[in-house]
Enzyme design. Structure first.
Site, PDB file in Angstrom:
ATOM      1  N   ASP A 199      -2.570   6.235  -3.327  1.00  0.00           N
ATOM      2  CA  ASP A 199      -1.430   5.603  -2.683  1.00  0.00           C
ATOM      3  C   ASP A 199      -0.951   4.447  -3.565  1.00  0.00           C
ATOM      4  O   ASP A 199      -1.444   4.248  -4.662  1.00  0.00           O
ATOM      5  CB  ASP A 199      -1.774   5.144  -1.262  1.00  0.00           C
ATOM      6  CG  ASP A 199      -2.792   4.020  -1.225  1.00  0.00           C
ATOM      7  OD1 ASP A 199      -3.585   3.910  -2.184  1.00  0.00           O
ATOM      8  OD2 ASP A 199      -2.808   3.243  -0.252  1.00  0.00           O
TER       9      ASP A 199
ATOM     10  N   ASP B 252      -6.016   1.951  -3.020  1.00  0.00           N
ATOM     11  CA  ASP B 252      -7.258   1.696  -2.280  1.00  0.00           C
ATOM     12  C   ASP B 252      -7.691   2.939  -1.510  1.00  0.00           C
ATOM     13  O   ASP B 252      -8.700   2.914  -0.811  1.00  0.00           O
ATOM     14  CB  ASP B 252      -7.122   0.494  -1.348  1.00  0.00           C
ATOM     15  CG  ASP B 252      -6.115   0.687  -0.225  1.00  0.00           C
ATOM     16  OD1 ASP B 252      -5.371   1.702  -0.239  1.00  0.00           O
ATOM     17  OD2 ASP B 252      -6.058  -0.174   0.670  1.00  0.00           O
TER      18      ASP B 252
ATOM     19  N   SER C 105       0.810  -1.208   0.000  1.00  0.00           N
ATOM     20  CA  SER C 105       0.000   0.000   0.000  1.00  0.00           C
ATOM     21  C   SER C 105       0.851   1.270   0.000  1.00  0.00           C
ATOM     22  O   SER C 105       1.593   1.519  -0.932  1.00  0.00           O
ATOM     23  CB  SER C 105      -0.952  -0.042   1.208  1.00  0.00           C
ATOM     24  OG  SER C 105      -1.879   1.005   1.168  1.00  0.00           O
TER      25      SER C 105
ATOM     26  N   ASP D 228      -1.217   1.225  -3.758  1.00  0.00           N
ATOM     27  CA  ASP D 228      -2.116   0.201  -4.307  1.00  0.00           C
ATOM     28  C   ASP D 228      -3.485   0.763  -4.661  1.00  0.00           C
ATOM     29  O   ASP D 228      -4.386   0.024  -5.047  1.00  0.00           O
ATOM     30  CB  ASP D 228      -2.249  -0.976  -3.351  1.00  0.00           C
ATOM     31  CG  ASP D 228      -3.046  -0.664  -2.098  1.00  0.00           C
ATOM     32  OD1 ASP D 228      -3.143   0.523  -1.733  1.00  0.00           O
ATOM     33  OD2 ASP D 228      -3.567  -1.614  -1.470  1.00  0.00           O
TER      34      ASP D 228
END
Length: 457
Positions: free
Chosen positions: A252, A256, A114, A254
């Site tokens: 960010d 999410d 992440s 990833d």
């Protein structure tokens, strides 16, 4: 309040994370995937039923360099345990969650850390339908790590990058139909954090009608989250001002989560974004229960804004899995975190930064107001965060007393939170108060008392 340290477990607040090649090795990744196959594989889903049908898993990752060897280990472990694998390649985490459900697979796997630096990585799982796993299921996977597994039939591995288009189509389908594209007339800077959204996010924004300028869109495996993305908004703010953009969006690593900046480069956090989304859903009669779910980290100003809008606030412990669970249990459709991890259950099972950015920009554009005006919908209390290195299990009554003293100094008009990090060996301290100087003073005193408590007698 202080949270007592919990027993050590492999899974943290968001999967298994660590320094790649050190704490998170190829061997652990392989064994973890074999254990997950035993717990999550079970029987093939209904659409896969038939003689000899095998369970199917989708596997995606972000672009960090270690993702390549970890993906290979995960895929090898799953196939060796009799699971057919659809390799999605580099794709946002919420894309894996969506495709787990859309393709009716048995489970999904994401290899990503992440917002963490490139040296870190992680592995997390989605159950059937693309839902994050409850703690009990994670514990069951961890318990299987030491057990030998054998199969007489191996899974097959397929390249499934073509199905990214299904995810992109889904994102655009969540936007309201209008005579013109919902983002028409907007100039937007998108900071992709050199991460998993570097292709999909700009495509989605452009197809929705926006003029898009991209930064942080050249991942080399080592530069993910480095001075860019939602954890470092300076580059985005400067680019928005330089290009005369209406707004900026930062994802960010990833994707999410997302944060935003207005035309002057001033930031909007997750609480401010949720204020826009919550009030819009309530006006449309689509905010189930007239309530929104947030964590204890939410700003006091958010609570004030929701009170004024006639919207109830349900609080959970820190972690999107707790927000998601409370939303499902209560039948709520909107929830999230100040970090920009926002869940819209009408459209997704987990936080989705690209989805959030589309919905935010569409709401602003629909009302014909600048992003700065949207930010002012919430009176933001000054908030100070401090990380103290150490083991949270060493905290006890001494820290509880320090928290009570800090709360007393705020006079009841503020918030104190001490909690262990779910991803790092640190203790996170947060103070909110109407007066920034007071917040700084109180958190400094509290941090010193926490350090003394960790040092021991």
């Amino acid at each position: 309040m202080a949270e007592a340290g919990q027993r050590s477990r492999l899974f943290g607040t968001d999967g298994v994370r660590g320094v790649a090649g050190d704490e998170l090795t190829a061997s652990l990744a392989l064994n973890l995937s074999v254990a997950a196959a035993a717990v999550l594989g079970g029987q093939a889903t209904a659409s896969q039923a038939g003689p000899g049908a095998r369970p199917v898993a989708v596997v995606g990752r972000d672009p960090r360099a270690s993702g390549e060897f970890l993906e290979a280990a995960v895929v090898a472990g799953l196939a060796s345990a009799g699971v057919d694998v659809l390799r999605l390649g580099v794709i946002p985490t919420p894309g894996v969650a969506y495709l787990t459900g859309a393709l009716n697979t048995s489970f999904g796997v994401v290899i990503s850390a992440s917002h963490n630096p490139a040296a870190d990585n992680g592995i997390k799982f989605f159950g059937p339908g693309g839902v994050k796993l409850p703690d009990a299921t994670e514990d069951a996977i961890e318990a299987r790590l030491s057990e030998a597994a054998a199969t007489r039939e191996f899974g097959r591995v397929s390249d499934a990058r073509a199905v990214h288009e299904l995810y992109l189509d889904h994102l655009l389908a969540t936007l309201p139909e209008q005579p013109q594209p919902p983002l028409a007339g907007l100039r937007v800077v998108a900071d992709c954090a050199h991460g998993a959204a570097y292709l999909i996010a700009p495509q989605a924004l452009r197809r929705a009608g926006a003029e898009v300028i991209t930064i942080g869109d050249e991942p080399d495996g080592l530069n993910i989250n480095e001075g860019c993305g939602s954890t470092a908004l300076g580059a985005l703010s400067a680019a928005v001002v330089e290009h005369g953009a209406d707004a900026g969006i930062a994802y960010d690593g990833d994707a999410d989560r997302c944060l935003a900046v207005d035309a002057d480069g001033q930031p909007l956090d997750g609480d401010q974004i949720m204020t826009v989304l919550a009030t819009g859903l309530k006006e449309a009669g689509r905010l189930a229960g007239d309530a929104v779910v947030v964590t204890v980290m939410s700003n006091q100003g958010f609570h004030a804004a929701m009170h004024d809008a006639g919207i109830a606030v349900i609080e959970t412990p820190v972690g999107d899995k707790h927000v998601s669970a409370a939303m499902r249990d209560g039948g709520y459709v909107l929830g999230g975190e100040q970090s920009g991890h926002i869940i819209m259950l009408e459209h997704a099972t987990t936080g989705d930064g690209v989805l959030t950015s589309l919905q935010l920009l569409a709401a602003v554009n629909r009302h014909g107001v600048p992003m700065a005006a949207a930010a002012k919908m919430m009176p933001k209390y000054p908030q100070v965060l401090v990380n103290v290195p150490g083991d949270a299990s060493r905290l006890g009554p001494q820290t509880d007393a320090a928290v009570r003293r800090a709360q007393a100094q705020l006079g009841g008009d503020g918030r104190v939170l001490v909690r262990p990090s779910g991803t790092e060996p640190k203790i996170r301290l947060m103070i909110q108060a109407r007066d920034a100087a007071l917040a700084e003073r109180v958190v400094g005193q509290l941090a010193e008392e926490v350090r003394r408590a960790l040092a021991g007698p």
